[in-house]
Enzyme design. Structure first.
Site, PDB file in Angstrom:
ATOM      1  N   GLU A 170       7.944  -1.190  -0.224  1.00  9.41           N
ATOM      2  CA  GLU A 170       6.607  -0.618  -0.070  1.00  9.41           C
ATOM      3  C   GLU A 170       6.816   0.884  -0.179  1.00  9.41           C
ATOM      4  OE1 GLU A 170       4.278   1.493   1.298  1.00  9.41           O
ATOM      5  OE2 GLU A 170       4.416   0.620   3.301  1.00  9.41           O
ATOM      6  N   CYS A 189       1.624   5.674   5.036  1.00  7.60           N
ATOM      7  CA  CYS A 189       1.509   5.253   3.634  1.00  7.60           C
ATOM      8  C   CYS A 189       0.066   4.949   3.265  1.00  7.60           C
ATOM      9  CB  CYS A 189       2.405   4.061   3.349  1.00  7.60           C
ATOM     10  SG  CYS A 189       2.445   2.903   4.674  1.00  7.60           S
TER      11      CYS A 189
END
Ligand code: NAP
Length: 513
Positions: free
Chosen positions: A257, A293
């Site tokens: 990720e 994120c």
């Protein structure tokens, strides 16, 4: 006490010849006193061999035993809570509230997997009785390497979602500790190791390896007995590890990720009527000093009449905020460098810097944004870029220009519905999670959560790294054809001893066959 040693399959090993590294307190910029030993190739190899040796046993442990193991990890973490959160704050400069919040989130994540195992149907047992007797279920893939994330020293690190989902699946885990919070990681590893001892599980199911050069991570990912990788971090790190894994003689899945700019689209009527938008988004931009994120890195506004100075509104809302330093000076340096480049170049039309902190807001016309793809690069930190569109069509072009993202947010009124629909249709193929109100920061740990999006947000958009579905990264289907009932795993036996809901000839049934 923090030993700085590496944990190799249940044994904390002291190696006086090891290379040493230290963590740093971002508040003072001083090195912390503990010395951490970089793990050696021999320690990596022995950890992986022990993980591989313990796999068959661990893969066949009952759900009951795995539940006990996860609950014991929770108990051991709770016993060490004050030491863990104190080291966490020293190494990350993240405030006490965040430390306690992330600690609780880590416990809650573990609880979600306890409940998943209690319910059991994730194993996806299916039976076909017509023709050959075919029975299928999911089986763990083998030893997993987990890379701790710098921005979440607890919830995405040593006992974070990657590790716990892999344990729940029945996979041994080798943690490559993040060098920015090696002490926090060690304290958590101590708790996991105690849980392994208390539950009398094989010591090989967990090793904790430190290092601040890429070599430890590279050796782990390259090792032929490793079967999967979980990673949260930079695009360059995730992609390098992915490439390494694909070059192996046996390629393995890498679930990386790697971040996202999480575009927010504010439609024309919403922009005109909702006076609270800027404040809410500004808070999301600066939350955790922007080190998420899911941070909203781009805010696309549709303003044909040029009536709203949204970039100014966001920057006014940020003004006066006081933010803790970033978790490491290298991350701060990278943020400063990217902002300097934007400031010195002619890419944006305006750049507002907050006086009270390092937050900043840029403004650019959509026509310019569409000609410079570098404006869509992630700036990891408390920064957002407002992209101003003169029409719905221009906004749709901006949406079409986007690369894969973790999230996108469409904020519109009922009267904006026609364009919302078109935006949704374009964005669905580009993102993992689509919000229609609120902000993308804050990722709930639930089954339907999707944290992962098309490349470059993640290396495999079919999976999530948050929520109970994250377990599917570590499982693969195995079918048994005409297998005697006594040899079948419990999940597939005629009498259904686990009481699972199973798909039998296409119907969900929980009774015996
Ligand atoms: P990183 O550089 O990606 O490092 C993360 C982990 O991966 C570290 O343990 C590192 O090990 C390892 N690693 C990285 N590249 C590697 C390679 N080529 N070979 C083997 N191992 C490798 O991320 P970071 O240090 O946390 O932060 C750097 C930047 O990443 C930030 O400025 C930010 O832009 C981004 N970031 C993104 C997210 C996100 O949410 N997606 C989260 C955190 C950071 P070693 O340190 O031992 O080499």
């Amino acid at each position: 006490m923090i030993s700085g040693m590496n944990l190799v399959a249940g044994k904390w090993e002291d190696n006086s010849n090891a290379e040493i590294f230290q963590t740093r307190n971002p508040n003072t910029d001083l090195l912390l006193p503990e010395e951490f030993q970089q793990s050696t190739t021999d320690q990596v190899n022995r950890s992986v061999s022990a993980a591989s040796d313990s796999f068959e046993f661990f893969a066949h442990t009952s759900f009951k035993n795995r539940i006990l193991f996860l609950k014991t990890i929770q108990e051991e973490l709770l016993l060490a809570q004050s030491e863990i959160t104190a080291t966490y704050q020293q190494e990350s400069a993240l405030p006490e509230g965040r430390a306690n919040g992330e600690f609780q989130r880590t416990l809650d994540q573990i609880q979600c997997f306890v409940e998943l195992l209690e319910e059991g149907s994730f194993i996806d047992a299916s039976i076909h009785t017509q023709g050959p007797d075919l029975r299928k279920m999911l089986y763990p893939i083998g030893p997993i390497v987990v890379f701790g994330a710098s921005n979440f020293p607890l919830a995405f690190s040593t006992a974070g979602g990657d590790t716990i989902s892999a344990f729940a699946a029945g996979c041994p885990v080798l943690v490559k500790a993040h060098p920015y919070h090696a002490g926090t990681s060690e304290r958590v590893a101590v708790a996991i190791n105690k849980a392994i001892e208390k539950c009398k599980l094989p010591s090989g199911i967990f090793s904790h390896l430190g290092g601040q050069s890429h070599s430890v991570g590279s050796q782990l990912v390259s090792h032929s007995l490793i079967k999967g990788v979980g990673f949260t971090g930079s695009f360059s790190g995730g992609k390098a590890l992915y490439d390494l894994a694909q070059k192996r003689e046996e390629p393995i899945p890498v679930f990386a990720e790697m971040g996202s700019i999480n575009p927010i689209f504010i439609l024309e009527n919403k922009l005109k009527t909702d006076s609270n938008l800027a404040e809410g988004l500004a808070q999301s931009v600066i939350l955790g000093t922007g080190q998420f994120c899911t941070n909203p890195g781009i805010i696309v506004v549709c303003d044909p009449s040029d009536s709203v100075d949204f970039a100014k509104e966001v920057s006014d809302a940020i003004e006066g905020a006081e933010l803790p330093p970033m978790v490491h000076k290298n991350i701060q340096k990278q943020y400063d460098k990217q902002l300097r480049k934007i400031n010195e170049g002619e890419q944006v039309d305006a750049l507002f810097f907050a006086k009270s902190c390092k937050a900043a807001v840029g403004l650019v016309q959509a026509s310019k944004f569409l000609t410079d793809s570098s404006l869509a690069d992630e700036v990891f930190g408390p920064f957002t870029l407002v992209v101003k569109c003169k029409s719905n069509d221009e906004m749709l072009k901006v949406a079409a220009s986007m690369e894969g993202q973790l999230t996108t947010t469409i904020l519109g009124e009922n009267s904006d519905q026609e364009v919302s629909k078109k935006l949704l249709s374009k964005l669905q193929s580009k993102v993992g999670r689509i919000l229609f109100q609120g902000v993308p920061t804050g990722v709930a740990v639930t089954q339907p959560m999707q944290h992962g999006g098309p490349y470059p947000a993640s290396t495999d958009s079919r999976f999530s790294s948050v929520g109970t579905d994250s377990i599917y990264r570590w499982l693969r289907p195995v079918a048994f054809q005409d297998c005697p009932n006594e040899l079948l795993p419990d999940a597939l036996k005629n009498e259904n001893p686990l009481g699972l809901e199973r798909k039998i000839d296409g119907r969900i049934i929980s009774s015996a066959l």
